[in-house]
Design an enzyme around this catalytic site. Structure first.
Site: not given
Ligand code: FRU
Length: 502
Positions: A22, A207
């Site tokens: 992300d 998310e």
């Molecule tokens: C989304 C996610 C978020 C988390 C991060 C962990 O892709 O799963 O929810 O903060 O990636 O790397």
């Protein structure tokens, strides 16, 4: 494993090596765009989550910097956001030198102050414009009670009407968005929950939520609020993807409007992207509010750990501006490449043959329209054809190519990557992405082709299909095609963005 320079994108950010997911805390400050991102500083697979860092002045060329916030013995650093605290509400900066404030998720480890796996929101701040970060002494600043292993992804923005900060977070497995407010970015009070809502399935996570206002059709008096959420799995193209809700926000509660009555059909909902590779989208803060800018992770949790790129794994989508337009009687989120990209395209020579008719069959476009990094605009009209479109990153000899097609009978736009090159690295690398379009005799499409991706935009950017591809080197032709009858290309512009063969 051998390096794969043929797939290193030209226009899309990727770290020099190792794993990235992300985008975190994208922020525009002092004329510089910063992105942070979920990064593993030690390996090409997910783990050791830290915030990597890169900057750009044009959103096209990026410079990678030292890891901004590393994982440690007591925690991983998950996703979050950054704001410029211009009025020094936190007291962490000064009026002349505002602090950049990051809210992010701490995932605690065995032996830390919390039980292993607990997620809570922490604060760090930077007094040097985003390069070095100090953890705030009160840590975490926000926990859920009882503690949760799925409380994450704080996205913070300034709520001008109420003069306070608003944070959206998720309890990912509920799935629910939780909203909080704060006067100082440090003390947070609960506002409300949103969800579950829309298309849901058992086991679906939410998310990376974000909430932001947009004028409808450019009219500030008809402002609406958009809640954009990452959905994983069960997204429209399979695996992870980005959905959104349009509605109102009164400073406390978000109300979604126009929700389809039936929650069972994903196609009845609004998706920011209909392709497989657009997740965890988030807005830049600190820039002009009138042109919100977003960036996402160009990948899918279904196969992200096995994509065949070396020595890096993971890349961003092209940053795009967001608007809200009435399309087919609905307010729709619309994506458009930003002005830097448009200026790049305008500075290059394009192949523009003028209108032409194509009988059922294929036409390989000339060398002036070849390349592995291209900007393409086309408009097609059916003259008996069942479908028509373009094949990009094509090699005419062996049938390799990524097929972008409009079906005049079914009124669908699709991207078919089943013959796009390497597809064997995961059984879950989905092959074709199909979007229902309103019936029309003609369609205009904008395609951005990079070394390992296509971004296809249509209907004023309300329909986007973002897909990774892994073509063989040398597959750099564009082929126009019509099937079952003839079609007219009423418009075609192909602009190679890299010198041929580079
Ligand atoms: C989304 C996610 C978020 C988390 C991060 C962990 O892709 O799963 O929810 O903060 O990636 O790397």
């Amino acid at each position: 494993q051998a390096a794969t320079p043929q797939w290193r994108p030209e226009l899309h950010y990727t770290p020099h090596k190792y794993w990235m997911n992300d985008p975190n805390g994208p922020v525009f400050y002092n004329g510089v765009y910063h992105i942070f991102y979920q990064y593993n500083p030690m390996a090409s697979e997910w783990g050791n989550m830290s915030w990597g860092h890169a900057t750009s002045t044009d959103l096209l060329h990026w410079q990678e910097h030292a890891v901004a916030m590393p994982f440690s013995h007591d925690r991983d650093i998950f996703s979050g956001s950054v704001v410029v605290d211009r009025n020094n509400t936190s007291g962490l900066g000064t009026a002349d030198k505002p602090a950049l404030v990051a809210l992010y998720t701490s995932v605690f480890k065995e032996g830390s102050s919390h039980s292993a796996g607990i997620q809570a929101q922490s604060l760090a701040y930077s007094l040097d414009g985003g390069f070095t970060w100090q953890a705030y002494h009160k840590d975490p600043v926000l926990t859920l009670s009882p503690d949760s292993m799925h409380f994450r992804d704080p996205a913070v923005s300034w709520y001008e009407p109420g003069h306070y900060w608003v944070m959206t977070t998720v309890v990912a497995d509920a799935p629910v968005v939780k909203l909080y407010r704060s006067d100082n970015l440090i003390d947070w009070t609960f506002l409300s929950d949103f969800g579950p809502a829309g298309f849901t399935r058992p086991g679906m996570l939410w998310e990376m939520p974000s909430l932001f206002p947009l004028p409808l059709d450019g009219d500030a008096s008809r402002q609406k609020w958009v809640m954009m959420i990452g959905v994983n799995p069960w997204s429209i193209a399979g695996g992870s993807g980005t959905t959104y809700f349009v509605g109102s926000f009164d400073g406390r509660t978000f109300h979604a409007e126009n929700l389809p009555p039936d929650g069972s059909d994903p196609a009845a909902y609004d998706w920011a992207d209909h392709g497989a590779d657009h997740y965890a989208a988030i807005l830049f803060s600190g820039g002009p509010a009138a042109t919100p800018l977003t960036i996402g992770w160009m990948n899918n949790w279904d196969y992200a750990n096995t994509v065949p790129t070396e020595p890096w794994k993971g890349q961003m989508t092209l940053p795009m501006t967001l608007g809200l337009k009435t399309i087919n009687n609905r307010p729709r989120l619309c994506f458009a490449p930003d002005a830097h990209y448009t200026a790049l395209v305008a500075s290059r020579k394009s192949y523009s043959p003028g209108a032409f008719q194509l009988a059922s069959g294929q036409k390989v476009l000339p060398d002036a329209a070849r390349g592995d990094v291209l900007d393409i605009h086309f408009e097609i009209q059916g003259n008996g054809a069942r479908s028509a479109g373009l094949i990009v990153r094509a090699s005419p000899d062996d049938g390799t190519g990524t097929r972008i097609a409009y079906d005049f009978d079914r009124h669908t736009l699709s991207v078919d990557r089943s013959h796009s090159g390497r597809t064997d690295f995961s059984p879950r690398f989905s092959r074709e992405h199909i979007v229902n379009m309103p019936p029309a005799r003609s369609l205009s499409v904008h395609v951005i082709v990079d070394r390992n991706s296509v971004e296809v935009l249509s209907l004023e950017g309300s329909v986007v299909i973002t897909d990774l591809i892994f073509p063989p080197s040398g597959a750099d032709h564009v082929i126009a095609f019509a099937e079952g009858g003839s079609a007219t290309f009423t418009h075609l512009d192909v602009t190679p963005l890299m010198d041929h063969g580079v």
